[in-house]
Scaffold this motif. Sequence first.
Motif, short mmCIF file in Angstrom:
data_model
loop_
_atom_site.label_atom_id
_atom_site.label_comp_id
_atom_site.label_asym_id
_atom_site.label_seq_id
_atom_site.Cartn_x
_atom_site.Cartn_y
_atom_site.Cartn_z
N PRO A 183 0.82 -1.22 0.00
CA PRO A 183 0.00 0.00 0.00
C PRO A 183 0.86 1.27 0.00
CG PRO A 183 0.08 -0.94 2.20
CD PRO A 183 0.87 -1.87 1.31
N PRO A 184 0.32 2.34 -0.55
CA PRO A 184 1.03 3.62 -0.47
C PRO A 184 0.94 4.12 0.97
CG PRO A 184 -1.14 3.95 -1.43
CD PRO A 184 -0.98 2.46 -1.24
N ARG A 185 1.79 5.10 1.32
CA ARG A 185 1.75 5.62 2.69
C ARG A 185 0.40 6.24 3.01
NH1 ARG A 185 7.22 6.93 1.49
NH2 ARG A 185 6.55 8.94 0.68
N GLN A 186 -0.13 6.98 2.05
CA GLN A 186 -1.47 7.54 2.26
C GLN A 186 -2.41 6.88 1.27
OE1 GLN A 186 -1.93 11.75 1.54
NE2 GLN A 186 -4.08 11.69 2.13
N MET A 187 -3.40 6.16 1.81
CA MET A 187 -4.27 5.36 0.98
C MET A 187 -4.83 6.16 -0.19
SD MET A 187 -4.98 2.36 0.47
CE MET A 187 -4.88 1.11 1.75
N GLY A 188 -4.65 5.62 -1.37
CA GLY A 188 -5.26 6.25 -2.54
C GLY A 188 -4.37 7.25 -3.27
N TYR A 189 -3.20 7.55 -2.66
CA TYR A 189 -2.33 8.54 -3.30
C TYR A 189 -0.91 8.01 -3.52
CZ TYR A 189 -5.98 11.92 -2.48
OH TYR A 189 -7.18 12.57 -2.50
N CYS A 190 -0.30 8.43 -4.61
CA CYS A 190 1.06 7.99 -4.93
C CYS A 190 2.07 8.57 -3.93
CB CYS A 190 1.42 8.42 -6.35
SG CYS A 190 3.05 7.83 -6.84
N ASP A 191 3.03 7.72 -3.54
CA ASP A 191 4.09 8.16 -2.62
C ASP A 191 5.05 9.13 -3.28
OD1 ASP A 191 3.05 6.45 -0.77
OD2 ASP A 191 4.62 4.93 -0.96
N HIS A 192 5.15 9.03 -4.58
CA HIS A 192 6.21 9.77 -5.27
C HIS A 192 5.74 10.99 -6.04
CE1 HIS A 192 9.00 6.45 -4.42
NE2 HIS A 192 7.92 5.71 -4.52
N CYS A 193 4.43 11.10 -6.21
CA CYS A 193 3.92 12.23 -6.96
C CYS A 193 3.04 13.05 -6.02
CB CYS A 193 3.10 11.78 -8.16
SG CYS A 193 4.03 10.67 -9.23
N VAL A 194 3.04 14.33 -6.19
CA VAL A 194 2.26 15.18 -5.30
C VAL A 194 0.79 15.18 -5.70
CG1 VAL A 194 2.00 17.54 -4.41
CG2 VAL A 194 4.29 16.62 -4.87
N ALA A 195 -0.04 14.76 -4.75
CA ALA A 195 -1.49 14.82 -4.93
C ALA A 195 -2.00 14.11 -6.19
CB ALA A 195 -1.96 16.28 -4.92
N VAL A 196 -1.36 12.98 -6.53
CA VAL A 196 -1.88 12.21 -7.67
C VAL A 196 -2.63 11.00 -7.13
CG1 VAL A 196 -1.31 10.84 -9.71
CG2 VAL A 196 -0.10 12.98 -9.28
N GLU A 197 -3.90 10.91 -7.49
CA GLU A 197 -4.72 9.80 -7.01
C GLU A 197 -4.45 8.54 -7.82
OE1 GLU A 197 -8.97 10.06 -5.83
OE2 GLU A 197 -8.65 12.22 -6.12
N LEU A 198 -4.35 7.43 -7.09
CA LEU A 198 -4.13 6.15 -7.75
C LEU A 198 -5.41 5.70 -8.44
CD1 LEU A 198 -2.11 4.34 -4.94
CD2 LEU A 198 -1.24 5.65 -6.88
N ILE A 199 -5.24 4.96 -9.52
CA ILE A 199 -6.43 4.45 -10.21
C ILE A 199 -6.37 2.93 -10.33
CG2 ILE A 199 -6.84 6.54 -11.61
CD1 ILE A 199 -5.37 5.01 -13.91
N GLN A 200 -7.52 2.34 -10.60
CA GLN A 200 -7.58 0.91 -10.89
C GLN A 200 -7.77 0.78 -12.39
OE1 GLN A 200 -11.07 -1.33 -9.58
NE2 GLN A 200 -9.74 -3.03 -9.02
N ARG A 201 -6.91 0.02 -13.04
CA ARG A 201 -7.09 -0.17 -14.48
C ARG A 201 -8.36 -0.98 -14.72
NH1 ARG A 201 -2.81 -3.10 -17.49
NH2 ARG A 201 -3.57 -4.69 -16.10
N GLU A 202 -9.01 -0.70 -15.85
CA GLU A 202 -10.24 -1.44 -16.14
C GLU A 202 -9.98 -2.93 -16.18
OE1 GLU A 202 -12.53 -0.30 -19.50
OE2 GLU A 202 -12.71 1.78 -18.82
N ASP A 203 -8.81 -3.30 -16.67
CA ASP A 203 -8.44 -4.72 -16.77
C ASP A 203 -8.33 -5.39 -15.41
OD1 ASP A 203 -8.38 -5.12 -19.42
OD2 ASP A 203 -6.20 -5.09 -19.64
N ASP A 204 -8.16 -4.61 -14.36
CA ASP A 204 -8.00 -5.17 -13.03
C ASP A 204 -9.31 -5.26 -12.27
OD1 ASP A 204 -5.31 -5.53 -13.44
OD2 ASP A 204 -4.71 -3.67 -12.47
N GLN A 205 -10.40 -4.89 -12.93
CA GLN A 205 -11.69 -5.00 -12.26
C GLN A 205 -12.14 -6.45 -12.23
OE1 GLN A 205 -14.05 -2.08 -14.26
NE2 GLN A 205 -12.81 -0.41 -13.41
#
Length: 210
Positions: free
Chosen positions: A139-161
């Motif tokens: 998991p990222p340090r803050q759920m839902g956000y990238c550790d390395h980019c500022v304020a970028v929300e993580l996404i789920q690829r359609e293929d991973d649904q």
Amino acid sequence: MKVWILMGPPGAGKGTQGDLLQERLHVRKLSTGDILRKHIQLKTPLGLQVQSLMAEGHYVSDEIVMQLVAEELKEIQGQDVLLDGVPRTVVQADALQAMGVSIAKVIYLAVDAAALVHRLTGRRLCPSCKRIYHVDTNPPRQMGYCDHCVAVELIQREDDQEVRIRTRLSLYEQETSPVLDYYRAKGMCQDVMAEGEVEDIYSRVAAIFL
Ligand SMILES: [Zn+2]
């Protein structure tokens, strides 16, 4: 030249294990995708044919795939080869046999379907830096956000649904179980439990090569 075949459902870690084997054991990894891309890039006669087939939404026939594989194998001398994604059908397996290549072993990365679904549905991607996380195992340090980019929300690829994954798994099963049965009947297939840490799985796979 000895040929190894790596099989396993989507998400079983075939790509990762194949890369490790190539890097550490110096087997040459050949995947259908790579071979097709190479021919398309070089604009070879077969490459152009493949490109127009794909542009029209057609599958590339077993015959063409195996022709490309045969050419590739001819070019590689004195190196062991790991086939990834081929043979995908019994027709392709027969064609490989007919080429007279010596198949050392077929390695099947076995994973429990539920574990696979968990592994894939938990995957999250940073759309900016393309880093991959997992909601439980990485998991990222803050759920839902990238550790390395500022304020970028993580996404789920359609293929991973989940629905997509279940569809892909059952397609894989339908398509490749005849190929697995083909090799099992010849006593050439070895199953590797492909759950847990990458390095542990690698040790099990590599043991087959030694
Ligand atoms: Zn990022």
